[in-house]
Motif scaffolding. Structure first.
Motif, PDB file in Angstrom:
ATOM      1  N   VAL A 174       0.836  -1.198   0.000  1.00  0.00           N
ATOM      2  CA  VAL A 174       0.000   0.000   0.000  1.00  0.00           C
ATOM      3  C   VAL A 174       0.871   1.247   0.000  1.00  0.00           C
ATOM      4  N   GLN A 175       0.561   2.163  -0.911  1.00  0.00           N
ATOM      5  CA  GLN A 175       1.148   3.506  -0.878  1.00  0.00           C
ATOM      6  C   GLN A 175       0.034   4.467  -0.476  1.00  0.00           C
ATOM      7  N   LEU A 176       0.209   5.115   0.663  1.00  0.00           N
ATOM      8  CA  LEU A 176      -0.794   6.039   1.200  1.00  0.00           C
ATOM      9  C   LEU A 176      -0.232   7.449   1.088  1.00  0.00           C
ATOM     10  N   ILE A 177      -0.837   8.255   0.218  1.00  0.00           N
ATOM     11  CA  ILE A 177      -0.282   9.573  -0.124  1.00  0.00           C
ATOM     12  C   ILE A 177      -1.223  10.667   0.362  1.00  0.00           C
ATOM     13  N   GLU A 178      -0.688  11.635   1.084  1.00  0.00           N
ATOM     14  CA  GLU A 178      -1.492  12.700   1.683  1.00  0.00           C
ATOM     15  C   GLU A 178      -0.936  14.069   1.305  1.00  0.00           C
ATOM     16  N   LYS A 179      -1.840  15.005   0.947  1.00  0.00           N
ATOM     17  CA  LYS A 179      -1.387  16.332   0.521  1.00  0.00           C
ATOM     18  C   LYS A 179      -0.948  17.201   1.693  1.00  0.00           C
TER      19      LYS A 179
ATOM     20  N   PRO B  93       0.610  18.024   5.684  1.00  0.00           N
ATOM     21  CA  PRO B  93       1.661  17.487   6.555  1.00  0.00           C
ATOM     22  C   PRO B  93       1.084  16.410   7.470  1.00  0.00           C
ATOM     23  N   ASP B  94       1.937  15.655   8.103  1.00  0.00           N
ATOM     24  CA  ASP B  94       1.525  14.626   9.048  1.00  0.00           C
ATOM     25  C   ASP B  94       0.828  15.299  10.239  1.00  0.00           C
TER      26      ASP B  94
ATOM     27  N   ILE C  26       3.387   8.777   2.562  1.00  0.00           N
ATOM     28  CA  ILE C  26       4.073   9.959   2.041  1.00  0.00           C
ATOM     29  C   ILE C  26       3.174  11.166   2.272  1.00  0.00           C
ATOM     30  N   PHE C  27       3.686  12.177   2.942  1.00  0.00           N
ATOM     31  CA  PHE C  27       2.924  13.391   3.237  1.00  0.00           C
ATOM     32  C   PHE C  27       3.415  14.555   2.364  1.00  0.00           C
ATOM     33  N   ASN C  28       2.671  15.651   2.389  1.00  0.00           N
ATOM     34  CA  ASN C  28       3.025  16.867   1.634  1.00  0.00           C
ATOM     35  C   ASN C  28       3.119  16.623   0.131  1.00  0.00           C
ATOM     36  N   HIS C  29       2.302  15.710  -0.368  1.00  0.00           N
ATOM     37  CA  HIS C  29       2.249  15.443  -1.809  1.00  0.00           C
ATOM     38  C   HIS C  29       0.794  15.601  -2.255  1.00  0.00           C
ATOM     39  N   SER C  30       0.509  16.667  -2.991  1.00  0.00           N
ATOM     40  CA  SER C  30      -0.860  16.922  -3.442  1.00  0.00           C
ATOM     41  C   SER C  30      -1.088  16.308  -4.816  1.00  0.00           C
ATOM     42  N   CYS C  31      -2.250  15.704  -4.974  1.00  0.00           N
ATOM     43  CA  CYS C  31      -2.588  15.052  -6.234  1.00  0.00           C
ATOM     44  C   CYS C  31      -2.925  16.114  -7.283  1.00  0.00           C
TER      45      CYS C  31
ATOM     46  N   PHE D 197       1.703  13.683  -8.657  1.00  0.00           N
ATOM     47  CA  PHE D 197       1.638  14.431  -7.408  1.00  0.00           C
ATOM     48  C   PHE D 197       2.619  15.598  -7.462  1.00  0.00           C
ATOM     49  N   ILE D 198       2.341  16.620  -6.663  1.00  0.00           N
ATOM     50  CA  ILE D 198       3.277  17.722  -6.469  1.00  0.00           C
ATOM     51  C   ILE D 198       3.900  17.578  -5.091  1.00  0.00           C
ATOM     52  N   ASP D 199       5.194  17.397  -5.057  1.00  0.00           N
ATOM     53  CA  ASP D 199       5.939  17.384  -3.800  1.00  0.00           C
ATOM     54  C   ASP D 199       5.995  18.822  -3.310  1.00  0.00           C
ATOM     55  N   GLU D 200       5.187  19.144  -2.308  1.00  0.00           N
ATOM     56  CA  GLU D 200       5.021  20.530  -1.877  1.00  0.00           C
ATOM     57  C   GLU D 200       6.294  21.094  -1.241  1.00  0.00           C
ATOM     58  N   GLU D 201       7.120  20.252  -0.665  1.00  0.00           N
ATOM     59  CA  GLU D 201       8.340  20.744  -0.018  1.00  0.00           C
ATOM     60  C   GLU D 201       9.400  21.126  -1.046  1.00  0.00           C
TER      61      GLU D 201
END
Length: 467
Positions: free
Chosen positions: A31-36, A38-39, A129-134, A146-150
């Motif tokens: 499983v890859q769990l991606i969240e836009k 921060p944690d 993975i956090f700070n990645h917006s779809c 995804f956009i790596d926001e950092e």
């Protein structure tokens, strides 16, 4: 064909996505769990938007599924009914059920999400993975940009299947909507009301300033205030108010003096418990309330919508999170039957689930009107007293609409709505027409209500056949 070496890419690590990730990992998938964002366990995010959750049986079923029932109970505060506050500060408790063991729980959204993320983090086959917006999804290939926001760069990820649990503003749903190769129905309807989060602080000794075992409601016709308890002794208070129209609305409450004037007029007993009202009112955002319906939820046997991404609802039945957790339970049951054929799993899931999520969306809108006005009416209060008495004296023979929806997780939402609405109509009609004699044995009254309910159900069935 074995599927256990496949990767499930889940967009959105909120409540539904986190629970789904845990369950899919337990079944052996990668499983890859991606969240836009921060944690949330490390950053204070979403201040002022955390309307406490009313956690009940359908949600608990999801936690049981992944083995977290006992842990989540430690985050819960039982609420046994609605504490109604009138303009004079008088209160009365309208119980949720006549059965002693039926109650809902107040739980922090952040606390519950954190518990799920903690569990997911312990599993070797989940990558978070956090700070990645779809940004966009290729529906046929199962690839997601995804956009790596950092670092402000694009990242391309691929899953054998992609599941969007990315909320009411879902990018996966938008990708389906914009796709030209299949028909996609979508509706988004907003209420004329918004919401503002406020609070009651804890008492100086760390206790509660008002009764903790209830969901507090100040029904004021078109607008209302509610309050739910927190473990630290505070209450999360939410104002539901029209954007425009009437003497007071969000557009004209523009000064601390006018806000205080409004609360003094309509919520005087609550105001006494709100030392930070003016500060919170202007610092916290005003949120919108809406319903999202769409169909289909899947495409090409590669992508699927789940939770609010598929069926966002207004919060007035306390079932948004519970419905999303039930999504995971239903999905898991269908996987048991058709695992190995994602097309069949997705098609069966949306076919089974759609009618029930439409039902709870409609029920939530019904409850908005019930909470802000009907709870204060004498006829409604009489109905609730009668239903509570039925449930107490005849626990195996009667369940109110609220109980059918909230405490009977084995009954689908659509059936709970059908029977519950008929029961409501039966009791209200009988009361309004003076056909219920409260001096008669309660068993006779129950027989009368059952007979009228069945008559209404038969009439509706005949009408539906003719349409």
């Amino acid at each position: 064909m074995t599927t256990k070496n496949q990767t499930i890419l889940i967009i959105g690590a909120g409540l539904c996505g986190s629970l789904l990730a845990i369950r899919m990992a337990q079944r052996g998938y990668h499983v890859q769990l991606i969240e836009k964002r921060p944690d949330l366990r490390k950053h204070d995010i979403g201040a002022g938007r955390s309307i406490n959750l009313a956690f009940s049986d359908r949600g608990m079923k999801g936690m049981k599924l992944v083995g977290l029932e006992e842990k989540v109970k430690q985050l819960c505060i039982p609420m046994y009914g609605r504490m109604i506050h009138d303009l004079e500060g008088n209160t009365f408790l309208s119980r949720y059920s006549g059965r002693e063991k039926e109650y809902i729980n107040s739980i922090s959204r952040t606390g519950l999400n954190g518990l799920l993320l903690d569990e997911a983090e312990t599993m070797d086959n989940i990558t978070m993975i956090f700070n990645h917006s779809c940004k966009k999804v290729n529906l046929e290939e199962g690839t997601v940009v995804f956009i790596d926001e950092e670092n402000q760069r694009e990242v391309l990820l691929k899953g054998d299947v992609v599941i969007g649990t990315d909320g009411a503003g879902s990018v996966l749903r938008q990708s389906m909507y914009l796709n030209k190769k299949f028909l996609f129905s979508f509706s988004q309807n907003f209420l004329t009301h918004g919401y503002k989060e406020l609070s009651f602080p804890p008492a100086t000794d760390g206790g509660f300033l008002t009764e903790k075992g209830a969901l507090h409601i100040w029904p004021r016709g078109e607008n209302m205030l509610i309050a739910l308890p927190n473990l630290d002794g505070s209450f999360t208070v939410t104002l539901f108010l029209a954007w425009d129209g009437g003497e007071y609305n969000f557009n004209n409450l523009t000064t601390p003096e006018r806000v205080t004037e409004y609360f003094e007029k309509f919520y005087p007993d609550a105001l006494q418990l709100m030392p930070h009202l003016a500060t919170e009112f202007f610092e916290n955002p005003t949120g919108a309330l809406g319903t999202v319906k769409c169909y289909p939820w899947s495409s090409y046997g590669k992508t699927l919508l789940m939770g609010d991404a598929a069926h966002a609802i207004v919060p007035f039945y306390g079932q948004g999170m519970n419905a999303s957790f039930e999504d995971v339970v239903v999905f898991d049951e269908i996987l048991n039957k058709h695992e190995g054929d994602w097309q069949k799993v997705f098609t069966e899931y949306e076919k089974v689930r759609k009618k029930d999520t439409d039902a709870i969306a409609d029920l939530a809108l019904d409850n908005f009107h019930e909470m802000k006005s009907h709870t204060a009416s004498a006829l409604f209060q009489e109905k609730r007293k009668l239903e509570t008495a039925f449930e107490k004296e005849f626990p195996m023979e009667y369940s109110s609409k609220y109980s059918l929806v909230t405490f009977n997780e084995e009954i689908p939402y659509a059936e709970a709505m059908r029977r519950g609405r008929a029961q409501d109509k039966a009791i209200l009609n009988l009361l309004a027409n003076g056909k219920i004699n409260l001096d008669e044995p309660l068993s006779n009254t129950l027989t009368l209500v059952k007979r009228e309910t069945e008559r209404i159900l038969i009439d509706e069935s005949i009408t539906n056949q003719l349409l």
